[in-house]
Structures are given as C-alpha cells and as structure tokens.
Design a protein around this motif. Structure first.
Motif, PDB file in Angstrom:
ATOM      1  N   GLY A  75     -18.028 -11.417  11.724  1.00 49.20           N
ATOM      2  CA  GLY A  75     -17.715 -10.183  11.674  1.00 49.20           C
ATOM      3  C   GLY A  75     -15.919  -9.649  11.910  1.00 49.20           C
ATOM      4  O   GLY A  75     -15.720  -8.849  11.993  1.00 49.20           O
ATOM      5  N   ARG A  76     -15.318 -11.186  11.941  1.00 53.73           N
ATOM      6  CA  ARG A  76     -13.562 -10.380  12.366  1.00 53.73           C
ATOM      7  C   ARG A  76     -13.263 -10.954  10.369  1.00 53.73           C
ATOM      8  O   ARG A  76     -13.640 -11.317   9.578  1.00 53.73           O
ATOM      9  N   VAL A  77     -12.411 -10.502  10.718  1.00 49.28           N
ATOM     10  CA  VAL A  77     -11.133 -10.927   9.628  1.00 49.28           C
ATOM     11  C   VAL A  77     -11.069 -12.283   8.445  1.00 49.28           C
ATOM     12  O   VAL A  77     -11.052 -13.186   9.537  1.00 49.28           O
ATOM     13  N   PHE A  78     -11.420 -12.376   8.042  1.00 43.86           N
ATOM     14  CA  PHE A  78     -11.776 -13.086   7.389  1.00 43.86           C
ATOM     15  C   PHE A  78     -10.448 -14.356   6.837  1.00 43.86           C
ATOM     16  O   PHE A  78      -9.871 -15.278   6.343  1.00 43.86           O
ATOM     17  N   LEU A  79      -9.923 -13.355   5.531  1.00 40.18           N
ATOM     18  CA  LEU A  79      -9.107 -14.106   4.734  1.00 40.18           C
ATOM     19  C   LEU A  79      -7.638 -12.835   4.782  1.00 40.18           C
ATOM     20  O   LEU A  79      -8.411 -11.730   5.238  1.00 40.18           O
ATOM     21  N   PHE A  80      -6.452 -13.252   4.593  1.00 40.59           N
ATOM     22  CA  PHE A  80      -5.247 -12.476   4.580  1.00 40.59           C
ATOM     23  C   PHE A  80      -4.782 -12.962   2.899  1.00 40.59           C
ATOM     24  O   PHE A  80      -3.956 -13.598   2.715  1.00 40.59           O
ATOM     25  N   LEU A  81      -4.434 -11.543   2.535  1.00 40.70           N
ATOM     26  CA  LEU A  81      -4.376 -11.806   1.260  1.00 40.70           C
ATOM     27  C   LEU A  81      -3.093 -11.029   1.047  1.00 40.70           C
ATOM     28  O   LEU A  81      -2.668  -9.104   1.670  1.00 40.70           O
ATOM     29  N   TYR A  82      -1.754 -11.556   0.860  1.00 42.67           N
ATOM     30  CA  TYR A  82      -0.073 -10.791   0.898  1.00 42.67           C
ATOM     31  C   TYR A  82       0.241 -10.229  -0.216  1.00 42.67           C
ATOM     32  O   TYR A  82      -0.153 -10.958  -1.046  1.00 42.67           O
ATOM     33  N   THR A  83       0.954  -9.344  -0.569  1.00 46.12           N
ATOM     34  CA  THR A  83       1.516  -8.815  -1.453  1.00 46.12           C
ATOM     35  C   THR A  83       3.082  -8.071  -1.219  1.00 46.12           C
ATOM     36  O   THR A  83       3.494  -8.051   0.081  1.00 46.12           O
ATOM     37  N   ASP A  84       4.002  -7.625  -2.474  1.00 49.54           N
ATOM     38  CA  ASP A  84       5.339  -7.747  -2.103  1.00 49.54           C
ATOM     39  C   ASP A  84       4.724  -6.339  -2.318  1.00 49.54           C
ATOM     40  O   ASP A  84       6.190  -6.104  -2.836  1.00 49.54           O
ATOM     41  N   ASP A  85       3.900  -5.513  -2.834  1.00 51.53           N
ATOM     42  CA  ASP A  85       3.406  -4.384  -2.952  1.00 51.53           C
ATOM     43  C   ASP A  85       2.441  -3.311  -2.383  1.00 51.53           C
ATOM     44  O   ASP A  85       1.424  -3.669  -3.297  1.00 51.53           O
ATOM     45  N   PHE A  86       2.750  -3.252  -1.295  1.00 53.60           N
ATOM     46  CA  PHE A  86       0.873  -2.591  -0.475  1.00 53.60           C
ATOM     47  C   PHE A  86       0.200  -1.586  -0.959  1.00 53.60           C
ATOM     48  O   PHE A  86       0.005  -1.971  -1.597  1.00 53.60           O
ATOM     49  N   TRP A  87       1.289  -0.582  -1.353  1.00 52.37           N
ATOM     50  CA  TRP A  87       1.035   0.661  -1.931  1.00 52.37           C
ATOM     51  C   TRP A  87       0.221   0.675  -3.561  1.00 52.37           C
ATOM     52  O   TRP A  87      -0.252   1.265  -3.787  1.00 52.37           O
ATOM     53  N   LYS A  88       0.818  -0.112  -4.435  1.00 52.37           N
ATOM     54  CA  LYS A  88       0.537  -0.182  -5.694  1.00 52.37           C
ATOM     55  C   LYS A  88      -0.751  -0.786  -5.730  1.00 52.37           C
ATOM     56  O   LYS A  88      -1.987  -0.521  -5.685  1.00 52.37           O
ATOM     57  N   ASP A  89      -0.838  -1.981  -4.760  1.00 56.05           N
ATOM     58  CA  ASP A  89      -2.027  -3.087  -5.050  1.00 56.05           C
ATOM     59  C   ASP A  89      -2.819  -2.458  -4.033  1.00 56.05           C
ATOM     60  O   ASP A  89      -4.651  -2.102  -4.693  1.00 56.05           O
ATOM     61  N   TYR A  90      -3.015  -1.429  -3.005  1.00 58.11           N
ATOM     62  CA  TYR A  90      -3.338  -0.275  -1.914  1.00 58.11           C
ATOM     63  C   TYR A  90      -3.955   0.397  -3.346  1.00 58.11           C
ATOM     64  O   TYR A  90      -5.407   0.620  -3.307  1.00 58.11           O
ATOM     65  N   HIS A  91      -3.421   0.964  -3.575  1.00 61.69           N
ATOM     66  CA  HIS A  91      -3.938   2.540  -4.400  1.00 61.69           C
ATOM     67  C   HIS A  91      -4.925   1.411  -6.194  1.00 61.69           C
ATOM     68  O   HIS A  91      -6.031   2.131  -6.685  1.00 61.69           O
ATOM     69  N   ARG A  92      -4.735   1.052  -6.431  1.00 57.54           N
ATOM     70  CA  ARG A  92      -4.970   0.050  -7.502  1.00 57.54           C
ATOM     71  C   ARG A  92      -6.547  -0.423  -6.867  1.00 57.54           C
ATOM     72  O   ARG A  92      -7.689  -0.194  -7.326  1.00 57.54           O
ATOM     73  N   MET A  93      -6.777  -1.036  -6.106  1.00 54.54           N
ATOM     74  CA  MET A  93      -7.734  -1.499  -4.912  1.00 54.54           C
ATOM     75  C   MET A  93      -8.915  -0.028  -4.337  1.00 54.54           C
ATOM     76  O   MET A  93      -9.974  -0.575  -5.049  1.00 54.54           O
ATOM     77  N   VAL A  94      -8.180   0.827  -4.224  1.00 51.49           N
ATOM     78  CA  VAL A  94      -8.824   2.382  -4.428  1.00 51.49           C
ATOM     79  C   VAL A  94      -9.635   2.729  -5.303  1.00 51.49           C
ATOM     80  O   VAL A  94     -10.592   3.049  -6.064  1.00 51.49           O
ATOM     81  N   GLU A  95      -8.821   2.789  -6.155  1.00 50.98           N
ATOM     82  CA  GLU A  95      -8.856   2.942  -8.115  1.00 50.98           C
ATOM     83  C   GLU A  95     -10.565   1.615  -8.211  1.00 50.98           C
ATOM     84  O   GLU A  95     -11.505   2.675  -9.172  1.00 50.98           O
ATOM     85  N   GLN A  96     -10.199   0.553  -8.267  1.00 55.79           N
ATOM     86  CA  GLN A  96     -11.611  -0.335  -8.876  1.00 55.79           C
ATOM     87  C   GLN A  96     -12.750   0.448  -7.296  1.00 55.79           C
ATOM     88  O   GLN A  96     -13.666  -0.878  -7.867  1.00 55.79           O
ATOM     89  N   GLY A  97     -13.000   1.119  -6.519  1.00 58.29           N
ATOM     90  CA  GLY A  97     -14.609   0.671  -5.673  1.00 58.29           C
ATOM     91  C   GLY A  97     -13.811   0.771  -4.157  1.00 58.29           C
ATOM     92  O   GLY A  97     -15.071  -0.170  -3.853  1.00 58.29           O
ATOM     93  N   ILE A  98     -12.925  -0.419  -4.227  1.00 56.68           N
ATOM     94  CA  ILE A  98     -12.607  -1.265  -2.855  1.00 56.68           C
ATOM     95  C   ILE A  98     -12.937  -1.120  -2.008  1.00 56.68           C
ATOM     96  O   ILE A  98     -12.199   0.669  -1.252  1.00 56.68           O
ATOM     97  N   ILE A  99     -13.843  -0.888  -0.786  1.00 56.15           N
ATOM     98  CA  ILE A  99     -13.615  -0.062   0.101  1.00 56.15           C
ATOM     99  C   ILE A  99     -13.076  -0.508   1.321  1.00 56.15           C
ATOM    100  O   ILE A  99     -12.980  -1.726   2.070  1.00 56.15           O
ATOM    101  N   PHE A 100     -12.009   0.303   2.302  1.00 60.55           N
ATOM    102  CA  PHE A 100     -11.312  -0.242   2.731  1.00 60.55           C
ATOM    103  C   PHE A 100     -11.544   0.369   4.694  1.00 60.55           C
ATOM    104  O   PHE A 100     -12.210   1.446   4.885  1.00 60.55           O
ATOM    105  N   THR A 101     -12.066  -0.432   5.386  1.00 55.47           N
ATOM    106  CA  THR A 101     -12.851  -0.067   6.583  1.00 55.47           C
ATOM    107  C   THR A 101     -11.817   0.283   8.090  1.00 55.47           C
ATOM    108  O   THR A 101     -11.812   0.924   8.504  1.00 55.47           O
ATOM    109  N   ARG A 102     -10.624  -0.066   7.458  1.00 51.27           N
ATOM    110  CA  ARG A 102      -8.984   0.087   7.894  1.00 51.27           C
ATOM    111  C   ARG A 102      -8.451   0.838   7.848  1.00 51.27           C
ATOM    112  O   ARG A 102      -8.037   0.393   6.897  1.00 51.27           O
TER     113      ARG A 102
END
Length: 132
Positions: A75-102
């Motif tokens: 139940g702990r965070v397992f993996l860490f995906l680093y990015t150089d453009d958080f908001w671009k990746d975040y919005h793309r992932m939301v559009e792809q249906g990725i569920i953000f729990t926090r």
C-alpha cells in the motif's frame, strides 16, 4: 565502479494489457518483448531517456504471485516517475484516465501527485524542485 539498477520486476495479470497501459497511458516505450516459453515472456517497458531503469513485466505464475498484483509494497508508493514538465504530464495522464489518489502538491523537493497504475500500485509523479 559504475553500477545501476537496470530493471524492476512488476507482477502483472496479463502481458498485453500491461503493455497497452504502460505504452499508451503512460507513454512508455516497449523496449523488448521476447517469448521464452508458451507461458512466459521477457517484456521490458520504460520511459524514454538515457540510462533509465525499466520495468520487467512478469505475468503471475501462481496464487501467491497473483495476490501480490497491485499491492507489491503493502500500500505504499511503489515507483517514482520523474518529469521535467509536471503539468503537461499530469494533464495528459488525466486525459488518459489515470486515477490520481492524491492531488498535485508543491513540496520542498518538487511538485508531486500520487497515481495508480492499472492494478492499483501507487506511483509518485514528480517534477523535482529547481536547484537554483
């Protein structure tokens, strides 16, 4: 001495659904997909970029392994995906249906949000803070 962690095993239910999730939803690259036997493949996926650690997708082979799918770290965070453009990746992932729990949060170490992969394993999406 030059050493690095090359692969991390991720137990999955099905090779093809896992490949589809990581390549389509997270925009990872399929690095290798080799048949080893009728029931086993060597499947590597990972983010683009030099010297990145990648995931070895391993299909559960028994009941014990099936139990670990989606809860490989209790139940702990397992993996860490680093990015150089958080908001671009975040919005793309939301559009792809990725569920953000926090939701996204600014921390001293950077901007971070926690998301689930297709099996419920928790990941951090992180853009590290500038070191200026």
């Amino acid at each position: 001495m030059n050493r690095n962690i090359a692969h991390i095993t991720l137990v999955v239910k099905d090779y093809d659904e896992a490949i589809a999730f990581y390549t389509q939803k997270l925009a990872f690259t399929l690095l290798q997909d080799e048949k080893l036997s009728d029931s086993k493949r060597w499947v590597l996926v990972g983010p683009s970029g030099p010297n990145n650690c990648c995931l070895l997708l391993a299909k559960a082979a028994n009941e014990n392994q099936l139990q670990a799918i989606g809860n490989q770290t209790g139940g702990r965070v397992f993996l860490f995906l680093y990015t150089d453009d958080f908001w671009k990746d975040y919005h793309r992932m939301v559009e792809q249906g990725i569920i953000f729990t926090r939701p996204p949060k600014k921390e001293v170490y950077g901007t971070v949000a926690v998301f689930e992969d297709l099996y419920g394993n928790l990941w951090d999406l992180i853009e590290p803070a500038s070191r200026d």
